[in-house]
Structure formats: C-alpha cells, structure tokens
Write a protein that holds these residues in place. Structure first.
Motif, PDB file in Angstrom:
ATOM      1  N   SER A 192     -26.730  49.117  16.558  1.00 51.05           N
ATOM      2  CA  SER A 192     -27.557  48.701  17.689  1.00 51.05           C
ATOM      3  C   SER A 192     -28.933  49.372  17.624  1.00 51.05           C
ATOM      4  O   SER A 192     -29.125  50.352  16.892  1.00 51.05           O
ATOM      5  CB  SER A 192     -26.870  49.059  19.004  1.00 51.05           C
ATOM      6  N   PRO A 193     -29.900  48.889  18.386  1.00 48.09           N
ATOM      7  CA  PRO A 193     -31.235  49.510  18.383  1.00 48.09           C
ATOM      8  C   PRO A 193     -31.231  50.981  18.746  1.00 48.09           C
ATOM      9  O   PRO A 193     -32.125  51.721  18.321  1.00 48.09           O
ATOM     10  CB  PRO A 193     -32.005  48.680  19.421  1.00 48.09           C
ATOM     11  N   ASP A 194     -30.253  51.425  19.514  1.00 45.55           N
ATOM     12  CA  ASP A 194     -30.189  52.846  19.859  1.00 45.55           C
ATOM     13  C   ASP A 194     -29.302  53.633  18.902  1.00 45.55           C
ATOM     14  O   ASP A 194     -28.998  54.806  19.143  1.00 45.55           O
ATOM     15  CB  ASP A 194     -29.712  53.041  21.294  1.00 45.55           C
ATOM     16  N   GLY A 195     -28.848  52.974  17.784  1.00 39.50           N
ATOM     17  CA  GLY A 195     -28.121  53.675  16.747  1.00 39.50           C
ATOM     18  C   GLY A 195     -26.631  53.798  16.958  1.00 39.50           C
ATOM     19  O   GLY A 195     -25.984  54.627  16.301  1.00 39.50           O
ATOM     20  N   LEU A 196     -26.021  52.970  17.819  1.00 37.43           N
ATOM     21  CA  LEU A 196     -24.592  53.075  18.127  1.00 37.43           C
ATOM     22  C   LEU A 196     -23.789  51.972  17.436  1.00 37.43           C
ATOM     23  O   LEU A 196     -24.294  50.869  17.205  1.00 37.43           O
ATOM     24  CB  LEU A 196     -24.372  53.000  19.631  1.00 37.43           C
ATOM     25  N   ILE A 197     -22.545  52.295  17.114  1.00 43.89           N
ATOM     26  CA  ILE A 197     -21.569  51.306  16.670  1.00 43.89           C
ATOM     27  C   ILE A 197     -20.296  51.519  17.485  1.00 43.89           C
ATOM     28  O   ILE A 197     -20.016  52.628  17.962  1.00 43.89           O
ATOM     29  CB  ILE A 197     -21.259  51.405  15.159  1.00 43.89           C
ATOM     30  N   ALA A 198     -19.516  50.437  17.639  1.00 39.23           N
ATOM     31  CA  ALA A 198     -18.268  50.506  18.427  1.00 39.23           C
ATOM     32  C   ALA A 198     -17.069  50.376  17.495  1.00 39.23           C
ATOM     33  O   ALA A 198     -17.008  49.443  16.683  1.00 39.23           O
ATOM     34  CB  ALA A 198     -18.254  49.417  19.481  1.00 39.23           C
ATOM     35  N   ILE A 199     -16.076  51.308  17.637  1.00 41.09           N
ATOM     36  CA  ILE A 199     -14.891  51.337  16.793  1.00 41.09           C
ATOM     37  C   ILE A 199     -13.657  51.393  17.696  1.00 41.09           C
ATOM     38  O   ILE A 199     -13.597  52.204  18.638  1.00 41.09           O
ATOM     39  CB  ILE A 199     -14.905  52.547  15.843  1.00 41.09           C
ATOM     40  N   PRO A 200     -12.636  50.530  17.439  1.00 41.61           N
ATOM     41  CA  PRO A 200     -11.427  50.578  18.262  1.00 41.61           C
ATOM     42  C   PRO A 200     -10.771  51.961  18.247  1.00 41.61           C
ATOM     43  O   PRO A 200     -10.727  52.626  17.209  1.00 41.61           O
ATOM     44  CB  PRO A 200     -10.519  49.531  17.610  1.00 41.61           C
TER      45      PRO A 200
END
Length: 388
Positions: free
Chosen positions: A115-123
């Motif tokens: 994301s633009p703020d440097g985040l990723i989502a992981i289960p």
C-alpha cells in the motif's frame, strides 16, 4: 574731382561690403552642408574599441569550440554521494510480493500489493509494515509473528514486480516520466529506459538531483563519445535525472546585417555561422571591422575580426568560436554613416546633389541673387522683383 573720388570710394566700399556678405553666405552654406554632416556622421552609430586586457583562460577568444563554463562532476565526486554498501532492494509502495509458508496453504498469498503507506495484510498475522525493508527482513518479521501459532513456520518472501526502484527522468529524452529499474540502476540505463536522447550529438550535460542537497552535473559528451564509464553514475531510488532542453543559451548579432537580433547558441557556433544565421551582411557593412564583445566580469573584452580577410583569403584564424551571451557587432562603412546622417537631417541637405533646381527650391539661389544683383523672389515666380 574730389566729389568724384569720394563717389568712387563710396561705391568701392559698398562693393566690398557686398562681396563680404556674399563670401560669408557662401561660407555658411559650405559649413552647413559639408562640415556639419561630417561631424554628425562621425558621431552616429556604435564604434567598439578593442581592449588590450588579457582575458582569463576560460573566457579567452579561441578558434576551436571552447569548453563550456559548466562545472562537471568528477568520478570522485560521483563516488562521494553514492553509498558504499552493496545494493539491496527495499520494498516500497506499489511493489507486488508473494508469500509462501511451507505446508500452510491457507496462509500463503500471491500478488500482495504494498500500500502507499507501506503495509501488507497477511492472514493470522494482520498488517505488516514493510516500507524500506529487504525481503529477508520481511521474512523474519512474519516468522516471529507466526511462531506463537505454529511450530517452526518456514516463510519465503519474494518480489514479483519491482516498483520502488525508480527514478524521474525529465527534459530532453524520448519518453520523460517515471522509470523502474529491475536491478541496480545506472545513468545510461535510466536514459535508455526513458527512450534515449533524441539529439545525442548536441546534448552536452545532464543533472542528477539526489535528495534536497546533492546536485551533480554529468558531461554527456565525455560519457557517450569518449566512453568514460566512470561517469556512468549509479541511480538510487527517487533520484531525478534532468537533461536541459537544447538552445537555452543565446548570442546577439548587431549592426549591419539583414536580421539583427538574438540567435540560439548551437554546437560549433562561430562568427561566420552567426553572421549567416542573421541573414548575412547588408550593403552598408564594413567586412574589415567586425567585433566580438565578450563579458569577463563587470568589464568585457572586445576583439576585432577581419571578416573580409576570412572570406577572401580563407584565414580561419579570424573565425572565433562563440560563447553564451557573446555580442557580434558588424560596423558600417564610412559612407554608410554619412548617408545615414543625410537621411536624418532636413531635406534641404539634398543640395549636395548640386542641382540648381533644388537650390532654387530651398531659397539658396534667391539669397545669392539678393546679394549679387539686388534681386528678390524665385525664378519663374510671379513675386520676382528687381531692385533699383
């Protein structure tokens, strides 16, 4: 007899006075129509004076194209602003990553966009900030978060699409904009990804802007023509590569040419090319007195160019190379100055044509007749009268 002598003496004195008036009138005419125009002609127009102060080396008058005053970066200066550490790709916004967890397909993910703020989502883990982290660093973070839930989780992270190794290429390139490097970027690779240089033979420089404080200029001619690869500077993420537009510098051609004015400075510009681009000399030009005025500091240097010698004898020692803001001045001939003065004075100066009709028109002949024969008026005029 004494009365006759007095009468003759009186007549003689009258003739002397008349002759004196005639002489003074003629002198006035001669002064007005010859000396005054010549003095005015001598004052008309510009007349550069050759200076004798030696010019600094970088601004001296040379025959070959002189080097620009632009200060280019040396290989040492390029190395100074480039980190010495080995290149490691760090994740950033827009990157696409895959995460594989061995024997845990429900936790594995593909095509995760940072994301633009440097985040990723992981289960089972949630959001992870991966901004400016390497792949190995992201693997360790995810492993630590999964260890309380799973026994010895094996995590693999790799980047499928790179979007955080970029540079901004602006100016005179085929496709200006944002470019992305698949690996360690260099200046030549950046220029190639931006569509190359449309005027490679003419472009001489480019700037690399890094951060808020570092700006270096690269000599493109030395890099491209001479193959000096020490100038192929490494390009870091978010660097700006700027190639100035062509023809952003001017010279000025003044004096006796067909189209005086400012001319865009091009590669190999010299006195001959400048005069030809200004339309060439006109009929009033003095080819032996062409001057180049070059600014040194507050005071400039002036050098005379014998353009006639250049053309008639092929003496190219007179064909000086030009620098930005040089002034090329073509002097008029002496007769051109004289004619210019005649045009600017009153129409009565056309008496120099020595036509009696013109002299009659402007009243000069009437003045002479008044003094010589005591007549007034004009020839063929109804007002002409004869004195007693």
């Amino acid at each position: 007899m004494q009365a006759l002598s007095l009468s003759q003496h009186f007549v003689t004195r009258q003739n002397m006075k008349k002759n004196r008036r005639i002489f003074l009138s003629i002198c006035h005419i001669v002064l007005w129509f010859t000396v005054v125009p010549l003095l005015l002609a001598a004052c008309s127009g510009l007349s550069p004076k050759i200076t004798r102060t030696p010019a600094p080396a970088e601004r001296s008058f040379l025959i070959n194209q002189p080097k620009k005053d632009q200060k280019f970066a040396s290989p040492a200066q390029i190395e100074k602003i480039t980190p010495i550490t080995n290149f490691e790709y760090r994740l950033g916004p827009g990157d696409v990553v895959n995460i594989k967890i061995w024997r845990r397909p429900e936790l594995s993910q593909e095509g995760i966009v940072v994301s633009p703020d440097g985040l990723i989502a992981i289960p089972r883990v949630g959001s992870v900030n991966v901004l400016n982290l390497t792949q190995e660093e992201v693997q360790k973070i995810i492993t630590v978060k999964l260890e309380p839930l799973y026994i010895k989780p094996e995590v693999t992270v790799w980047v499928r699409e790179f979007h955080n190794n970029k540079a901004f290429v602006l100016g005179r390139v085929g496709k200006p904009g944002v470019i992305n490097f698949p690996g360690k970027g260099t200046l030549l690779e950046g220029l190639a990804l931006a569509g190359g240089l449309p005027d490679q033979g003419k472009l001489t420089r480019c700037a690399i802007i890094r951060g808020r404080e570092n700006v270096i200029w690269i000599d493109l001619q030395d890099l491209l023509k001479n193959g000096n690869m020490a100038l192929n500077a490494p390009i870091l993420n978010n660097d700006v590569i700027f190639i100035p537009e062509l023809n952003d510098e001017l010279i000025y051609v003044m004096g006796e040419v067909l189209n005086p004015g400012a001319i865009q400075l091009k590669d190999g510009m010299n006195v001959l090319k400048a005069i030809m681009l200004a339309g060439g000399m006109n009929k009033n030009a003095n080819a032996e007195k062409v001057f180049v005025i070059r600014q040194q500091n507050v005071n400039g240097d002036v050098i005379r160019v014998d353009f006639k010698r250049l053309v008639e004898r092929g003496d190219f020692s007179q064909n000086f190379a030009l620098l930005p803001d040089d002034i090329v001045f073509i002097s008029p001939t002496g007769m051109a100055k004289f004619n210019y003065t005649l045009d600017k004075l009153t129409p009565a100066l056309q008496i120099l044509n020595l036509g009696t009709s013109d002299a009659e028109t402007f009243g000069i002949m009437a003045k002479l007749r008044q003094n010589l024969w005591n007549q007034s008026g004009f020839v063929n005029s109804s007002t002409t009268t004869t004195g007693n």
